[in-house]
Enzyme design. Structure first.
Site, PDB file in Angstrom:
ATOM      1  N   ASN A 144    -150.886  78.494   5.086  1.00  0.00           N
ATOM      2  CA  ASN A 144    -150.651  78.439   3.639  1.00  0.00           C
ATOM      3  C   ASN A 144    -150.770  79.798   2.950  1.00  0.00           C
ATOM      4  OD1 ASN A 144    -153.464  78.184   4.180  1.00  0.00           O
ATOM      5  ND2 ASN A 144    -153.784  77.439   2.104  1.00  0.00           N
TER       6      ASN A 144
ATOM      7  N   GLU B  78    -163.535  76.328   8.266  1.00  0.00           N
ATOM      8  CA  GLU B  78    -163.088  76.160   6.873  1.00  0.00           C
ATOM      9  C   GLU B  78    -161.965  75.143   6.908  1.00  0.00           C
ATOM     10  OE1 GLU B  78    -164.665  77.559   4.484  1.00  0.00           O
ATOM     11  OE2 GLU B  78    -165.869  78.918   5.705  1.00  0.00           O
TER      12      GLU B  78
ATOM     13  N   CYS C 149    -155.910  75.557  -0.307  1.00  0.00           N
ATOM     14  CA  CYS C 149    -157.017  74.632  -0.029  1.00  0.00           C
ATOM     15  C   CYS C 149    -157.873  74.419  -1.273  1.00  0.00           C
ATOM     16  CB  CYS C 149    -157.857  75.166   1.124  1.00  0.00           C
ATOM     17  SG  CYS C 149    -158.410  76.846   0.817  1.00  0.00           S
TER      18      CYS C 149
ATOM     19  N   GLU D 192    -167.872  81.888   4.619  1.00  0.00           N
ATOM     20  CA  GLU D 192    -167.248  83.202   4.757  1.00  0.00           C
ATOM     21  C   GLU D 192    -167.605  84.025   3.520  1.00  0.00           C
ATOM     22  OE1 GLU D 192    -163.069  81.837   5.375  1.00  0.00           O
ATOM     23  OE2 GLU D 192    -163.376  82.602   7.406  1.00  0.00           O
TER      24      GLU D 192
HETATM   25  P1  NAD Z   1    -153.902  73.214  11.409  1.00  0.00           P
HETATM   26  O1  NAD Z   1    -155.292  72.716  11.638  1.00  0.00           O
HETATM   27  O2  NAD Z   1    -152.778  72.390  11.863  1.00  0.00           O
HETATM   28  O3  NAD Z   1    -153.688  74.644  12.082  1.00  0.00           O
HETATM   29  C1  NAD Z   1    -154.538  75.728  11.807  1.00  0.00           C
HETATM   30  C2  NAD Z   1    -154.538  76.663  12.999  1.00  0.00           C
HETATM   31  O4  NAD Z   1    -155.136  75.977  14.109  1.00  0.00           O
HETATM   32  C3  NAD Z   1    -153.146  77.077  13.460  1.00  0.00           C
HETATM   33  O5  NAD Z   1    -153.182  78.431  13.867  1.00  0.00           O
HETATM   34  C4  NAD Z   1    -152.897  76.163  14.637  1.00  0.00           C
HETATM   35  O6  NAD Z   1    -152.011  76.684  15.580  1.00  0.00           O
HETATM   36  C5  NAD Z   1    -154.293  76.053  15.234  1.00  0.00           C
HETATM   37  N1  NAD Z   1    -154.504  74.860  16.063  1.00  0.00           N
HETATM   38  C6  NAD Z   1    -153.849  73.674  16.007  1.00  0.00           C
HETATM   39  N2  NAD Z   1    -154.323  72.842  16.957  1.00  0.00           N
HETATM   40  C7  NAD Z   1    -155.298  73.515  17.613  1.00  0.00           C
HETATM   41  C8  NAD Z   1    -156.162  73.186  18.686  1.00  0.00           C
HETATM   42  N3  NAD Z   1    -156.116  71.991  19.294  1.00  0.00           N
HETATM   43  N4  NAD Z   1    -157.068  74.094  19.096  1.00  0.00           N
HETATM   44  C9  NAD Z   1    -157.152  75.303  18.483  1.00  0.00           C
HETATM   45  N5  NAD Z   1    -156.335  75.681  17.484  1.00  0.00           N
HETATM   46  C10 NAD Z   1    -155.426  74.791  17.041  1.00  0.00           C
HETATM   47  O7  NAD Z   1    -153.833  73.512   9.848  1.00  0.00           O
HETATM   48  P2  NAD Z   1    -152.555  73.988   9.025  1.00  0.00           P
HETATM   49  O8  NAD Z   1    -151.641  72.817   8.878  1.00  0.00           O
HETATM   50  O9  NAD Z   1    -152.051  75.262   9.574  1.00  0.00           O
HETATM   51  O10 NAD Z   1    -153.214  74.339   7.616  1.00  0.00           O
HETATM   52  C11 NAD Z   1    -153.416  73.420   6.590  1.00  0.00           C
HETATM   53  C12 NAD Z   1    -154.855  72.969   6.549  1.00  0.00           C
HETATM   54  O11 NAD Z   1    -155.713  74.091   6.418  1.00  0.00           O
HETATM   55  C13 NAD Z   1    -155.166  72.088   5.361  1.00  0.00           C
HETATM   56  O12 NAD Z   1    -155.969  71.030   5.786  1.00  0.00           O
HETATM   57  C14 NAD Z   1    -155.952  72.998   4.440  1.00  0.00           C
HETATM   58  O13 NAD Z   1    -156.824  72.349   3.558  1.00  0.00           O
HETATM   59  C15 NAD Z   1    -156.690  73.826   5.403  1.00  0.00           C
HETATM   60  N6  NAD Z   1    -157.140  75.074   4.804  1.00  0.00           N
HETATM   61  C16 NAD Z   1    -158.457  75.233   4.542  1.00  0.00           C
HETATM   62  C17 NAD Z   1    -158.912  76.392   3.935  1.00  0.00           C
HETATM   63  C18 NAD Z   1    -160.368  76.611   3.657  1.00  0.00           C
HETATM   64  O14 NAD Z   1    -160.745  77.723   3.332  1.00  0.00           O
HETATM   65  N7  NAD Z   1    -161.216  75.599   3.760  1.00  0.00           N
HETATM   66  C19 NAD Z   1    -158.005  77.393   3.601  1.00  0.00           C
HETATM   67  C20 NAD Z   1    -156.656  77.185   3.868  1.00  0.00           C
HETATM   68  C21 NAD Z   1    -156.226  76.023   4.485  1.00  0.00           C
END
Ligand code: NAD
Length: 481
Positions: free
Chosen positions: A151, A249, A283, A462
């Site tokens: 995002n 996060e 987020c 963080e």
């Molecule tokens: P995602 O969990 O699908 O992917 C995040 C990262 O994890 C990617 O690089 C992905 O390739 C990797 N990943 C996926 N499966 C994995 C596995 N089995 N093992 C290790 N790594 C793996 O999330 P997304 O769709 O990219 O992002 C959206 C989500 O992120 C939303 O839920 C949003 O709320 C959250 N988010 C949270 C924050 C925060 O600061 N809390 C900030 C931004 C986004």
């Protein structure tokens, strides 16, 4: 066609199996680059490079670390236009947002932690009467893993890498496969900045392969992850029994509470942003708006009037308020929640549809900013993370009811309160189950403050010294004199 490469051992190299997969431009639906389909073999190569680089990097002077990171800052600043265009193309976000927020913040992340490490001190505990003193040293961990989402691609990627490097670790970082392009451009700039070989390694590919290999690698002792709650669960289930340090996060479903005594103009103007900035894919966006009943109609009328003026357009258009959502899958997911809202009894006050643009964007993934009312606070649309341009409006009668609804989800990342009553503001802030609370503002960020969520929004913090503490191990040394 652009073929992205991994940064391993200071070189840009192809994935070991020479396999690639498609990278799409969300605004057009077209494939414009190829992403390395890396796997555990590439992570092993990166690990060997990072392990070799660790003894020297962890012993470099703070001046050298500071100077190297500041060279990267200057390179990011010099490449501001190129990086902003790349981020906008890769993610679908309006160019003006990438240029104003994402890329400056990526530079700021390195600048902030390059400085922070020079101010990072540790404690000493004197034991009166015992002629004994303890001092604590904080030592870098070794090779650490950083995994980030799509995002805010370069913004969140650098938010992890910068403190990890500043603290003296060597890094294996994986950007989201949905938005890998600026991480690739950062690889080129990191080489130019002169980081010693192997200090920063960037490996592209799928989460289930590359992210999983980072999580499982026995030599990678700490993982900083930002992404979805379900992915966070998978990572913890693998890494926790290996006793890795974890910073998670995760997702959110943030409340935005408007009390009757709020400054309504400010509340409305900022709520439009906190609802729809980056197509609602931050987020920290406030997707559940709770409004005190006596001002419900007034808020609704002015909010909808402002939302109706937002322009959904080509991200390259400098007037665009909302660009495309990030992928076809995500586009379908968001639309399915709008459909669910109708099934759950919601009334669409504004938007509710996909947008078909003309010209180069005719096949892009655009959705109208959507405002829904009439839903129960505990229905699926009000409980599950949609992460798109969709918000709900819900009236409340008392402070207790607002708090009960705000705290009713599994998440607890961020919350916003609008009131001119300072006592109420403090009282409500204290009772919100949330890692971050904004009062009469939103997304105002001081990088020294702790950042993170409670409940299923994550574990750990963080930001500032919290991040430097995460990326170091404390050791107590006790001396009798
Ligand atoms: P995602 O969990 O699908 O992917 C995040 C990262 O994890 C990617 O690089 C992905 O390739 C990797 N990943 C996926 N499966 C994995 C596995 N089995 N093992 C290790 N790594 C793996 O999330 P997304 O769709 O990219 O992002 C959206 C989500 O992120 C939303 O839920 C949003 O709320 C959250 N988010 C949270 C924050 C925060 O600061 N809390 C900030 C931004 C986004």
């Amino acid at each position: 066609m652009i073929y992205l490469k991994n940064l391993i051992g200071g070189e840009l190299i192809e994935p070991s199996k020479k396999q690639y997969f498609d990278n799409f431009e969300p605004a057009t639906g077209n494939v414009y680059s190829q992403i390395p389909d890396s796997d555990a073999d590439d992570i092993q190569l990166a690990y060997q490079a990072a392990e070799k680089a660790f003894p020297e990097w962890s012993n470099t002077s703070l001046d050298f670390r500071f100077e190297t990171m500041m060279k990267l800052v200057r390179l990011i600043e010099q490449n501001h236009k190129k990086l902003s265009e790349a981020e906008s193309m890769d993610n679908g976000k309006p160019i003006k947002l990438a240029a104003k927020v994402d890329i400056p913040r990526a530079a700021q992340n390195f600048k902030f932690f390059a400085n922070a490490i020079t101010q990072f001190a540790s404690e000493s505990h004197n034991m009166p009467g015992e002629e004994t003193i303890n001092y604590t040293v904080r030592q870098p961990i070794g090779v650490v893993g950083c995994i980030s989402p799509w995002n805010l691609p370069l913004y969140l990627f650098t938010w992890k890498i910068a403190p990890a490097l500043a603290a003296g670790n060597t890094v294996i970082a994986k950007p989201s496969e949905v938005t890998p392009y600026t991480a690739y451009l950062l690889s080129e700039l990191a080489i130019e900045a002169g980081f010693p070989k192997g200090v920063l390694n960037i490996v592209h590919g799928l989460g289930q392969k590359v992210g999983d290999a980072i999580t499982r690698h026995p030599g990678i002792k700490a993982i900083s992850f930002t992404g979805g709650t379900s992915t966070g669960k998978i990572i913890s289930s693998i890494a926790a029994p290996m006793f890795k340090k974890l910073s998670l996060e995760l997702g959110g479903k943030n409340p935005n509470i408007i009390f009757a005594d709020a400054n309504l103009d400010n509340a409305v103007r900022t709520s439009v942003l906190s609802s729809f900035a980056n197509q609602g894919q931050i987020c920290l966006c406030g997707s559940r708006i709770f409004i005190e009943r006596s001002i419900y109609e007034d808020f609704k009328t002015s909010f909808i009037a402002k939302v109706n003026k937002l322009k959904v357009a080509d991200p390259k258009d400098p007037e665009s308020s909302l660009g495309a959502v990030v992928s076809k899958d995500h586009f379908e997911k968001v639309l399915s929640y709008i459909q669910l809202a109708k099934e759950e009894g919601g009334k669409i006050l504004s938007g509710g549809n996909a947008v078909q643009l003309d010209g180069r964007c005719e096949n892009g993934w655009f959705i109208e900013p959507t405002v829904i009312e009439g839903l129960e606070y505990n229905c699926r649309v009000q409980q599950e993370e949609i992460f798109g341009p969709v918000v709900t409006l819900t009236p409340f009668d008392t402070e207790e009811e607002a708090l009960m609804m705000a705290n009713s989800t599994e998440y607890g990342l961020a919350a916003t309160i609008w009131t001119e009553n300072i006592n109420k503001a403090h009282r409500v802030a204290a009772k919100l189950q949330s890692g971050i609370v904004w009062i009469n503002c939103w997304l105002v960020r001081d990088l020294r403050t702790p950042f993170g969520g409670v409940k299923n929004s994550g574990v750990g913090r963080e930001g500032g010294f919290e991040a430097l503490k995460f990326f170091t191990e404390s050791k107590n040394i006790c001396i009798k004199y």
